[in-house]
Structures are given as C-alpha cells and as structure tokens.
Design a protein around this motif. Structure first.
Motif, PDB file in Angstrom:
ATOM      1  N   TYR A 173      33.500  47.849  37.376  1.00 14.43           N
ATOM      2  CA  TYR A 173      34.796  47.704  38.042  1.00 14.43           C
ATOM      3  C   TYR A 173      35.122  46.246  38.366  1.00 14.43           C
ATOM      4  O   TYR A 173      36.297  45.852  38.416  1.00 14.43           O
ATOM      5  CB  TYR A 173      34.851  48.589  39.281  1.00 14.43           C
ATOM      6  N   LYS A 174      34.088  45.440  38.552  1.00 13.29           N
ATOM      7  CA  LYS A 174      34.313  44.006  38.729  1.00 13.29           C
ATOM      8  C   LYS A 174      34.932  43.429  37.454  1.00 13.29           C
ATOM      9  O   LYS A 174      35.813  42.560  37.499  1.00 13.29           O
ATOM     10  CB  LYS A 174      32.977  43.319  39.036  1.00 13.29           C
ATOM     11  N   TYR A 175      34.464  43.938  36.302  1.00 10.05           N
ATOM     12  CA  TYR A 175      35.020  43.527  35.015  1.00 10.05           C
ATOM     13  C   TYR A 175      36.489  43.948  34.904  1.00 10.05           C
ATOM     14  O   TYR A 175      37.331  43.172  34.444  1.00 10.05           O
ATOM     15  CB  TYR A 175      34.193  44.148  33.891  1.00 10.05           C
ATOM     16  N   LEU A 176      36.808  45.178  35.339  1.00  8.22           N
ATOM     17  CA  LEU A 176      38.201  45.649  35.255  1.00  8.22           C
ATOM     18  C   LEU A 176      39.123  44.822  36.155  1.00  8.22           C
ATOM     19  O   LEU A 176      40.283  44.560  35.796  1.00  8.22           O
ATOM     20  CB  LEU A 176      38.271  47.130  35.651  1.00  8.22           C
ATOM     21  N   VAL A 177      38.616  44.395  37.317  1.00  8.07           N
ATOM     22  CA  VAL A 177      39.412  43.523  38.200  1.00  8.07           C
ATOM     23  C   VAL A 177      39.610  42.173  37.509  1.00  8.07           C
ATOM     24  O   VAL A 177      40.707  41.608  37.523  1.00  8.07           O
ATOM     25  CB  VAL A 177      38.703  43.350  39.558  1.00  8.07           C
ATOM     26  N   ARG A 178      38.545  41.679  36.887  1.00  8.70           N
ATOM     27  CA  ARG A 178      38.615  40.396  36.168  1.00  8.70           C
ATOM     28  C   ARG A 178      39.627  40.448  35.036  1.00  8.70           C
ATOM     29  O   ARG A 178      40.306  39.452  34.745  1.00  8.70           O
ATOM     30  CB  ARG A 178      37.219  40.069  35.626  1.00  8.70           C
ATOM     31  N   GLU A 179      39.754  41.614  34.383  1.00 10.14           N
ATOM     32  CA  GLU A 179      40.688  41.784  33.272  1.00 10.14           C
ATOM     33  C   GLU A 179      42.088  42.171  33.736  1.00 10.14           C
ATOM     34  O   GLU A 179      42.950  42.519  32.929  1.00 10.14           O
ATOM     35  CB  GLU A 179      40.153  42.864  32.310  1.00 10.14           C
ATOM     36  N   ASN A 180      42.301  42.148  35.060  1.00 10.62           N
ATOM     37  CA  ASN A 180      43.604  42.472  35.668  1.00 10.62           C
ATOM     38  C   ASN A 180      44.042  43.919  35.425  1.00 10.62           C
ATOM     39  O   ASN A 180      45.239  44.229  35.430  1.00 10.62           O
ATOM     40  CB  ASN A 180      44.698  41.522  35.162  1.00 10.62           C
ATOM     41  N   VAL A 181      43.066  44.798  35.189  1.00 14.22           N
ATOM     42  CA  VAL A 181      43.369  46.227  35.079  1.00 14.22           C
ATOM     43  C   VAL A 181      43.552  46.808  36.478  1.00 14.22           C
ATOM     44  O   VAL A 181      44.366  47.699  36.695  1.00 14.22           O
ATOM     45  CB  VAL A 181      42.228  46.962  34.338  1.00 14.22           C
ATOM     46  N   LEU A 182      42.779  46.279  37.423  1.00 14.97           N
ATOM     47  CA  LEU A 182      42.834  46.709  38.814  1.00 14.97           C
ATOM     48  C   LEU A 182      42.939  45.497  39.732  1.00 14.97           C
ATOM     49  O   LEU A 182      42.532  44.397  39.362  1.00 14.97           O
ATOM     50  CB  LEU A 182      41.554  47.479  39.188  1.00 14.97           C
ATOM     51  N   GLU A 183      43.468  45.730  40.930  1.00 18.27           N
ATOM     52  CA  GLU A 183      43.486  44.653  41.924  1.00 18.27           C
ATOM     53  C   GLU A 183      42.246  44.708  42.798  1.00 18.27           C
ATOM     54  O   GLU A 183      41.709  43.670  43.204  1.00 18.27           O
ATOM     55  CB  GLU A 183      44.742  44.770  42.798  1.00 18.27           C
ATOM     56  N   VAL A 184      41.800  45.938  43.101  1.00 17.61           N
ATOM     57  CA  VAL A 184      40.637  46.113  43.978  1.00 17.61           C
ATOM     58  C   VAL A 184      39.712  47.155  43.365  1.00 17.61           C
ATOM     59  O   VAL A 184      40.172  48.187  42.856  1.00 17.61           O
ATOM     60  CB  VAL A 184      41.054  46.569  45.400  1.00 17.61           C
ATOM     61  N   SER A 185      38.416  46.910  43.425  1.00 21.69           N
ATOM     62  CA  SER A 185      37.431  47.854  42.901  1.00 21.69           C
ATOM     63  C   SER A 185      37.202  48.995  43.881  1.00 21.69           C
ATOM     64  O   SER A 185      37.121  48.772  45.096  1.00 21.69           O
ATOM     65  CB  SER A 185      36.101  47.130  42.659  1.00 21.69           C
ATOM     66  N   PRO A 186      37.093  50.244  43.394  1.00 22.25           N
ATOM     67  CA  PRO A 186      36.772  51.365  44.288  1.00 22.25           C
ATOM     68  C   PRO A 186      35.361  51.272  44.851  1.00 22.25           C
ATOM     69  O   PRO A 186      34.994  51.999  45.764  1.00 22.25           O
ATOM     70  CB  PRO A 186      36.920  52.590  43.376  1.00 22.25           C
ATOM     71  N   LEU A 187      34.568  50.339  44.308  1.00 20.54           N
ATOM     72  CA  LEU A 187      33.199  50.141  44.808  1.00 20.54           C
ATOM     73  C   LEU A 187      33.145  49.147  45.960  1.00 20.54           C
ATOM     74  O   LEU A 187      32.072  48.921  46.534  1.00 20.54           O
ATOM     75  CB  LEU A 187      32.289  49.645  43.684  1.00 20.54           C
ATOM     76  N   ALA A 188      34.307  48.565  46.320  1.00 22.64           N
ATOM     77  CA  ALA A 188      34.332  47.519  47.348  1.00 22.64           C
ATOM     78  C   ALA A 188      33.789  48.025  48.681  1.00 22.64           C
ATOM     79  O   ALA A 188      33.172  47.271  49.437  1.00 22.64           O
ATOM     80  CB  ALA A 188      35.755  46.991  47.524  1.00 22.64           C
TER      81      ALA A 188
END
Length: 300
Positions: free
Chosen positions: A85-100
């Motif tokens: 999910y950190k990768y998805l945030v990095r790729e601008n797919v998400l703003e915040v990870s659900p794992l935060a």
C-alpha cells in the motif's frame, strides 16, 4: 492500470527497482495472494485494492488469528501489505494507506542460534580430499570467513575475489556492494579449489560463466545446493540444534564480538543497513558471559 494489476506491478517494482531477491519477491506474492483470497470472499471476486479499508484489513488479521497463525507470520503479512500500500500511495493510486492505523503484532526477540568455535572447526574439517570435497571446503570457509548470506555466496564471481590481497566484494541486498577481508585459511581453501573448478567445467564442456562456486557438472551452484551441502555435513556432526547457512552467519558475528570486535565494524561486515539489526548479537555475547560467570565464579 487496472486494480487487478497492482500486485504484479508491485512485484515487478520490487524485482527491478528495489533489486529484491527472488525469494523475497515470492514471499510477497504469497502474502498478497493470501490477503487477496480473503478479500475476494469478503468484498466479492472483483474487489478493488484501492477501496479496501482499515476494517477489511483488521478482519483479515482477525481471520489469521482465528486460524492460529504464528505471530511472526502475521507480522510478515502485515509488513507485506504495508509495503504494497505504500507503493500504491507512491504511485498516486491512493492518498492514505489502510495500513496507516494498523500495528504489527509485538514479537519476542528471538536470539539467533549459532555454533561455538569448536563446532565450527569440526564442521570446516569435515570435507574430504576429493574434487567436490575441496569445493565444499572452499564453500564452508567462505561462509564462515565472510558471514555472507547464501545469495551473496553463490553470487561471488572470479573478478570479485582477490586472493593476493585477501578480500572479496559481496553483492548484498539492494545491489549494495561491500568489501570483506578473507583469512588465510579461507584463501588456501579457495586456492586448492580453483583447479577443481576448471577441471569440472572442462570435463563437462561448460562455457566460462564467471561464478566462483560450481556444481558437480561445472554449472553455477544454486542457493538450494548450498543448503543441501551444509545439511550433509551437519548430519555428520550430529548436532542437537538446527543449523542453516544463516547459522554460520550468526556464528561469524558472535565470534567477532566475543573476540572484541567493534559493533559498527561487524555491522559493516554483515551488510546491515541499521545498527539495531546487529545489536541482537550483543545480547548473545552478554548471555554467554553471564552463563560463564554463573558456572565458574565460586560465589555466583
């Protein structure tokens, strides 16, 4: 990029950009597949990774707990999902990870097992004076002389080892290079093995591939073969402890510290990014000192 493609894109990112080992990539693949199977049942077959929420992740972890998975396994799954999910945030797919807001399970610090110096000496003396015995001798000497990982061992090429100046350049995690000195015993073992390497490659018509360690037919030695070779000699020693190539690495670090080596020097030799990873060996040496004191002091 479709949601279904995210895991594969992430795995490619690990392999290409992060230079993760094939084993690491495969572990991530298994962890993502496990979570994906759970989410398919919970959210539907065509669920979207970017729509997974914190409650879905918690439900997955609750399911792992209900199935009595070990804490260490659950912690690894959390770590894999966190990286994904950190990768998805990095790729601008998400703003915040659900794992935060998800915390990893607390783990007991498990001290690594290691061999004492006498056991290591016995192990290094086991290979016979045969062609493959000389290969095995060089292999074992390199493991103990450098404290390298198996992937680093099989990745040693002829151009990366200098017996005259007694050092080897190891290629570690993230393609980071480190220079490690070699002792006299290790250099002698490798010197005796080199003619055997040439003979095996010539016998089976193998073109020069540049890798130092070869199998019985002159090809490149694999990680699995190294483990099989070590298992053979460990069975001969009949030790009542589990021994893996990593055990030799632990022994290397422990023995250095017991003989007064600086912790940061050991960190450099092991290729640890963080000193905290190396500090676990200080617990081992402290425990051994305490055990020696208790056993030998008259008023302990």
């Amino acid at each position: 990029m479709a949601s279904q493609d995210y895991p594969e894109r992430f795995l490619t990112y690990l392999e290409v950009e992060k230079a993760s080992s094939p084993l690491t990539v495969e572990n991530y693949r298994k962890d993502l597949r496990s979570c994906g199977e759970f989410l398919s049942k919970r959210l539907g077959k065509n669920f979207l990774w970017q729509q997974v929420g914190v409650l879905d992740i918690r439900a997955y972890l609750a399911e792992l707990n209900a199935q009595k998975y070990a804490r260490r396994t659950i912690a690894r799954r959390v770590s894999s999902l966190r990286s994904f999910y950190k990768y998805l945030v990095r790729e601008n797919v998400l703003e915040v990870s659900p794992l935060a807001r998800i915390h990893s399970p607390k783990l007991e610090k498990k001290l690594p097992s290691f061999l004492d110096e006498e056991e290591v000496t016995e192990l290094l003396d086991l290979p016979e004076a045969t062609a493959l015995g000389s290969r095995d001798k060089a292999l074992l000497e390199l493991l103990y002389a450098t404290g390298c990982r198996v992937s680093e061992l099989v990745g040693i090429t002829l151009e990366r080892i200098d017996l005259g100046n007694r050092f080897v350049i190891l290629l570690g995690k993230g393609n980071k290079e480190r220079l490690v000195p070699l002792g006299n015993a290790c250099c002698l073992g490798v010197e005796h093995y080199l003619p055997v390497r040439s003979a095996l490659m010539n016998k089976y018509g193998v073109a020069e591939h540049g890798y130092l360690l070869v199998n019985s037919r002159g090809g490149v030695l694999t990680d699995r073969s190294v483990r099989r070779i070590l298992d053979k000699y460990i069975s001969q020693l009949a030790l009542r402890k589990h021994v893996s190539p990593h055990t030799i690495r632990h022994s290397f670090a422990t023995h250095l510290l017991e003989h007064g080596a600086d912790l940061r020097a050991v960190q450099e030799l092991l290729g640890h990014a963080n000193l905290s990873t190396t500090q676990i060996y200080t617990h081992i040496t402290t425990e051994r000192i305490a055990a020696v004191y208790k056993k030998n002091h008259p008023r302990a």
